[in-house]
Enzyme design. Sequence first.
Site, PDB file in Angstrom:
ATOM      1  CE1 TYR A  66       6.360  76.446 -25.040  1.00 41.05           C
ATOM      2  CE2 TYR A  66       5.459  78.546 -24.963  1.00 41.05           C
ATOM      3  CZ  TYR A  66       6.282  77.675 -24.494  1.00 41.05           C
ATOM      4  OH  TYR A  66       6.753  77.820 -23.700  1.00 41.05           O
ATOM      5  NE  ARG A  85      13.271  79.325 -26.715  1.00 39.02           N
ATOM      6  CZ  ARG A  85      13.264  81.025 -26.319  1.00 39.02           C
ATOM      7  NH1 ARG A  85      14.474  81.466 -25.344  1.00 39.02           N
ATOM      8  NH2 ARG A  85      11.934  81.424 -26.209  1.00 39.02           N
ATOM      9  NE  ARG A 134      -3.322  58.880 -25.705  1.00 40.84           N
ATOM     10  CZ  ARG A 134      -3.208  57.929 -24.743  1.00 40.84           C
ATOM     11  NH1 ARG A 134      -3.046  56.355 -24.851  1.00 40.84           N
ATOM     12  NH2 ARG A 134      -1.685  58.234 -23.502  1.00 40.84           N
ATOM     13  CG  HIS A 136       2.835  56.262 -25.745  1.00 43.59           C
ATOM     14  ND1 HIS A 136       0.970  55.365 -25.369  1.00 43.59           N
ATOM     15  CD2 HIS A 136       2.955  56.968 -24.332  1.00 43.59           C
ATOM     16  CE1 HIS A 136       0.807  56.413 -24.763  1.00 43.59           C
ATOM     17  NE2 HIS A 136       1.649  56.715 -23.814  1.00 43.59           N
ATOM     18  CE  LYS A 178       9.696  79.661 -25.105  1.00 45.15           C
ATOM     19  NZ  LYS A 178       8.737  79.579 -24.385  1.00 45.15           N
ATOM     20  CD  GLU A 221      13.175  78.143 -16.603  1.00 47.91           C
ATOM     21  OE1 GLU A 221      13.995  78.679 -17.648  1.00 47.91           O
ATOM     22  OE2 GLU A 221      12.915  76.459 -16.718  1.00 47.91           O
ATOM     23  CG  LEU A 245      14.003  77.966 -22.506  1.00 45.71           C
ATOM     24  CD1 LEU A 245      13.451  76.731 -23.198  1.00 45.71           C
ATOM     25  CD2 LEU A 245      12.468  79.255 -22.759  1.00 45.71           C
TER      26      LEU A 245
HETATM   27  N1  PDD Z   1       8.360  81.942 -22.033  1.00 53.71           N
HETATM   28  N2  PDD Z   1      11.935  80.273 -19.079  1.00 53.71           N
HETATM   29  C1  PDD Z   1      10.225  79.741 -19.195  1.00 53.71           C
HETATM   30  C2  PDD Z   1      10.080  78.462 -18.537  1.00 53.71           C
HETATM   31  C3  PDD Z   1      10.358  80.587 -20.233  1.00 53.71           C
HETATM   32  O1  PDD Z   1       8.620  79.678 -20.215  1.00 53.71           O
HETATM   33  C4  PDD Z   1      10.421  81.018 -20.942  1.00 53.71           C
HETATM   34  C5  PDD Z   1       9.628  82.295 -21.798  1.00 53.71           C
HETATM   35  C6  PDD Z   1      10.938  82.325 -20.576  1.00 53.71           C
HETATM   36  C7  PDD Z   1      11.909  83.382 -20.661  1.00 53.71           C
HETATM   37  O2  PDD Z   1      12.702  82.697 -22.448  1.00 53.71           O
HETATM   38  P1  PDD Z   1      12.326  84.402 -23.250  1.00 53.71           P
HETATM   39  O3  PDD Z   1      14.214  85.045 -22.455  1.00 53.71           O
HETATM   40  O4  PDD Z   1      12.931  83.603 -24.691  1.00 53.71           O
HETATM   41  O5  PDD Z   1      10.990  84.755 -23.680  1.00 53.71           O
HETATM   42  C8  PDD Z   1      12.547  81.191 -19.081  1.00 53.71           C
HETATM   43  C9  PDD Z   1       7.346  82.367 -22.823  1.00 53.71           C
HETATM   44  C10 PDD Z   1       7.617  84.237 -23.304  1.00 53.71           C
HETATM   45  C11 PDD Z   1       6.192  81.473 -22.890  1.00 53.71           C
HETATM   46  O6  PDD Z   1       6.537  80.712 -22.832  1.00 53.71           O
HETATM   47  O7  PDD Z   1       5.149  81.920 -23.981  1.00 53.71           O
END
Ligand code: PDD
Length: 324
Positions: A66, A85, A134, A136, A178, A221, A245
Amino acid sequence: MRYEANCRSKDNSKVRYNTNTRKATAWRAKGEAMKNAAYYNGTISAIEDIKVPLEDRAVYFGDGVYDVAFCHNGKPFLIDEHFDRFYNSCRLVRIDFPYTREQLLEIITDLISRLDDRSDVLIYWQASRGTAPRNHPFPENSKANLLMYVKPKKITKLDVPMKLHTVDDIRYEMCNVKTINLIPNILAAQAAIDAGCDEAVQIRRRLFEEDGTEYRDVVTEGAHTNISILKNGEFITAPLGHFILPGIARSHLIGLCRENGIPVVERYITRAELADADEIMISSTTTLVRRACELDGAPVGGRDTVLFDRIQQLYVEKLDRDCI
Ligand code: PDD
């Protein structure tokens, strides 16, 4: 009755919107604005009316990726980087995503145009590997599903400092993807809330870089944000790789610091360094950048407010400049 709109994207491929729910049809007929708008494989309706089939692999495997972007003054902010990304996430998990970025942008623009409040809007979209019973391994002959929604969202209170809570980073080694598989992040975020805090800081007890270098007790993070610090006038943030991320806000903070003569260091910091930072900075698409005032109940930061305020101001100015 069924409303269909066919649009051509810049690369001349067709985007087909089948707004075949009653609500969307009614909206078209009356020209009524919507509180939110969602899209699933060609169907457009309000979020609460979208139907996702049980056998969408997102439902039972979380087999999807996503992205989240932000639209300010009616203009998507840094959308190309979010697309970069997103396509990279698809590539890394081998999802063959059939929409071009022009098509994605057309759908985003269409959805936003339906909102009654378009000033500040959250844009969410995900691709799952497809719909199939379903099993895998990848299903044969199934096409990726696109789910998207937009809804009004105000920028978080930039001047309110955040309370942070450390948790073990128990994730795997694909944190640069992501993925919609977010259970460790969800547990981390909830642990922070349970501790009366706003966000978690994930700490890897042991981390091995590709070259074999070993780190211990380092900050990776947040649960849904990137974490950086200011120390002795330097902006220090974890390096890109498999353990964080690649945040879009993070990359622009780096760019703005460099453009403005603020030294940037990309390296891991320990929990002890975090506690001793001049400022802790929390960044994301929806948070922009905020400072922390507390870490596990102890006061932190507040020692370089001038530099923090300057960087935050540069970022807000960029948002305003890019979204005129
Ligand atoms: N989250 N690290 C993680 C694990 C994240 O899920 C996010 C963003 C970030 C920051 O990334 P960016 O600056 O591109 O938003 C770092 C989004 C906002 C979410 O999952 O809702």
